[in-house]
Motif scaffolding. Structure first.
Motif, PDB file in Angstrom:
ATOM      1  N   ASP A 126      35.787  70.301  65.369  1.00 19.66           N
ATOM      2  CA  ASP A 126      34.642  69.609  65.946  1.00 19.66           C
ATOM      3  C   ASP A 126      33.941  70.480  66.969  1.00 19.66           C
ATOM      4  O   ASP A 126      32.709  70.526  67.009  1.00 19.66           O
ATOM      5  N   ASN A 127      34.685  71.174  67.807  1.00 20.07           N
ATOM      6  CA  ASN A 127      34.077  72.060  68.808  1.00 20.07           C
ATOM      7  C   ASN A 127      33.329  73.199  68.134  1.00 20.07           C
ATOM      8  O   ASN A 127      32.260  73.596  68.584  1.00 20.07           O
ATOM      9  N   ARG A 128      33.906  73.710  67.074  1.00 17.41           N
ATOM     10  CA  ARG A 128      33.259  74.816  66.371  1.00 17.41           C
ATOM     11  C   ARG A 128      31.967  74.340  65.708  1.00 17.41           C
ATOM     12  O   ARG A 128      30.953  75.033  65.753  1.00 17.41           O
ATOM     13  N   ASN A 129      31.981  73.152  65.079  1.00 12.46           N
ATOM     14  CA  ASN A 129      30.769  72.613  64.458  1.00 12.46           C
ATOM     15  C   ASN A 129      29.703  72.320  65.496  1.00 12.46           C
ATOM     16  O   ASN A 129      28.522  72.533  65.255  1.00 12.46           O
ATOM     17  N   ASP A 130      30.126  71.797  66.652  1.00 13.60           N
ATOM     18  CA  ASP A 130      29.154  71.533  67.720  1.00 13.60           C
ATOM     19  C   ASP A 130      28.518  72.825  68.195  1.00 13.60           C
ATOM     20  O   ASP A 130      27.313  72.885  68.443  1.00 13.60           O
ATOM     21  N   LEU A 157      28.119  75.555  66.429  1.00 13.02           N
ATOM     22  CA  LEU A 157      27.218  76.036  65.387  1.00 13.02           C
ATOM     23  C   LEU A 157      25.911  75.248  65.370  1.00 13.02           C
ATOM     24  O   LEU A 157      24.834  75.821  65.188  1.00 13.02           O
ATOM     25  N   GLU A 158      26.003  73.946  65.575  1.00  8.55           N
ATOM     26  CA  GLU A 158      24.785  73.127  65.609  1.00  8.55           C
ATOM     27  C   GLU A 158      23.910  73.504  66.795  1.00  8.55           C
ATOM     28  O   GLU A 158      22.690  73.574  66.666  1.00  8.55           O
ATOM     29  N   ASP A 159      24.529  73.755  67.953  1.00  8.16           N
ATOM     30  CA  ASP A 159      23.750  74.161  69.120  1.00  8.16           C
ATOM     31  C   ASP A 159      23.069  75.506  68.879  1.00  8.16           C
ATOM     32  O   ASP A 159      21.900  75.691  69.221  1.00  8.16           O
ATOM     33  N   ARG A 160      23.802  76.441  68.285  1.00  5.75           N
ATOM     34  CA  ARG A 160      23.219  77.748  67.982  1.00  5.75           C
ATOM     35  C   ARG A 160      22.079  77.623  66.976  1.00  5.75           C
ATOM     36  O   ARG A 160      21.052  78.299  67.093  1.00  5.75           O
ATOM     37  N   LEU A 161      22.255  76.739  65.985  1.00  6.49           N
ATOM     38  CA  LEU A 161      21.211  76.540  64.974  1.00  6.49           C
ATOM     39  C   LEU A 161      19.959  75.947  65.609  1.00  6.49           C
ATOM     40  O   LEU A 161      18.840  76.378  65.313  1.00  6.49           O
ATOM     41  N   LYS A 162      20.103  74.987  66.482  1.00  2.00           N
ATOM     42  CA  LYS A 162      18.950  74.389  67.170  1.00  2.00           C
ATOM     43  C   LYS A 162      18.248  75.423  68.038  1.00  2.00           C
ATOM     44  O   LYS A 162      17.028  75.497  68.069  1.00  2.00           O
ATOM     45  N   ARG A 163      19.035  76.221  68.763  1.00  2.00           N
ATOM     46  CA  ARG A 163      18.452  77.246  69.630  1.00  2.00           C
ATOM     47  C   ARG A 163      17.702  78.292  68.803  1.00  2.00           C
ATOM     48  O   ARG A 163      16.596  78.705  69.154  1.00  2.00           O
ATOM     49  N   LEU A 164      18.288  78.705  67.688  1.00  2.00           N
ATOM     50  CA  LEU A 164      17.643  79.676  66.819  1.00  2.00           C
ATOM     51  C   LEU A 164      16.344  79.110  66.242  1.00  2.00           C
ATOM     52  O   LEU A 164      15.321  79.799  66.183  1.00  2.00           O
ATOM     53  N   GLY A 165      16.363  77.834  65.827  1.00  2.00           N
ATOM     54  CA  GLY A 165      15.154  77.197  65.301  1.00  2.00           C
ATOM     55  C   GLY A 165      14.044  77.141  66.328  1.00  2.00           C
ATOM     56  O   GLY A 165      12.871  77.395  66.019  1.00  2.00           O
ATOM     57  N   SER A 166      14.386  76.818  67.562  1.00  2.00           N
ATOM     58  CA  SER A 166      13.355  76.749  68.603  1.00  2.00           C
ATOM     59  C   SER A 166      12.817  78.138  68.931  1.00  2.00           C
ATOM     60  O   SER A 166      11.617  78.310  69.157  1.00  2.00           O
ATOM     61  N   GLU A 167      13.671  79.153  68.930  1.00  2.00           N
ATOM     62  CA  GLU A 167      13.202  80.516  69.185  1.00  2.00           C
ATOM     63  C   GLU A 167      12.278  81.001  68.064  1.00  2.00           C
ATOM     64  O   GLU A 167      11.261  81.645  68.326  1.00  2.00           O
ATOM     65  N   LEU A 168      12.622  80.672  66.832  1.00  2.00           N
ATOM     66  CA  LEU A 168      11.765  81.064  65.714  1.00  2.00           C
ATOM     67  C   LEU A 168      10.407  80.379  65.778  1.00  2.00           C
ATOM     68  O   LEU A 168       9.378  80.996  65.519  1.00  2.00           O
TER      69      LEU A 168
END
Length: 121
Positions: free
Chosen positions: A3-7, A9-20
């Motif tokens: 669960d911590n690892r998925n959380d 990854l989701e945070d990194r994905l959101k951050r990457l999407g906003s940066e893009l």
């Protein structure tokens, strides 16, 4: 533990999407590409609409001609005449939709309703 690892990854994905999305907003080429793509989609939409109106008018004319020939026994003449009328109606619809021919004025339509000086007499 997963669960911590998925959380993470989701945070990194959101951050990457906003940066893009921020980088795309700043890039002028991206805006030009989006405008060009929107124009192409609009052109395809109009082409499909016009071609479907044209084909539908021909099919309706042919179908009505076939039915006339079948029930009235007029041979191929009903099909020929109504197919040609369907073709003409299709061309007229395409020209109207494309803005090449003006639509008829509401006062010129048969069965008009409303107050008219000639109707009062």
């Amino acid at each position: 533990m997963t669960d911590n690892r998925n959380d993470g990854l989701e945070d990194r994905l959101k951050r990457l999407g906003s940066e893009l999305s921020d980088m795309r907003k700043e890039d002028p080429r991206y805006a030009a590409d989006e405008a060009r793509a929107a124009e192409n989609r609009k052109g395809y939409r109009v082409a499909v609409k016009l071609s479907s109106e044209f084909v539908a008018a021909i099919i309706v004319g042919a179908l009505l001609g076939y039915l006339l020939d079948h029930f009235a026994g007029t041979g191929p003449w009903g099909m020929i005449v109504l197919l040609l009328l369907g073709f003409c109606a299709g061309v007229l619809n395409v020209l109207r939709s494309a803005g090449m021919v003006a639509a008829p004025h509401p006062a010129d339509r048969v069965g008009r309703t409303g107050n008219d000086k000639n109707d009062a007499a």
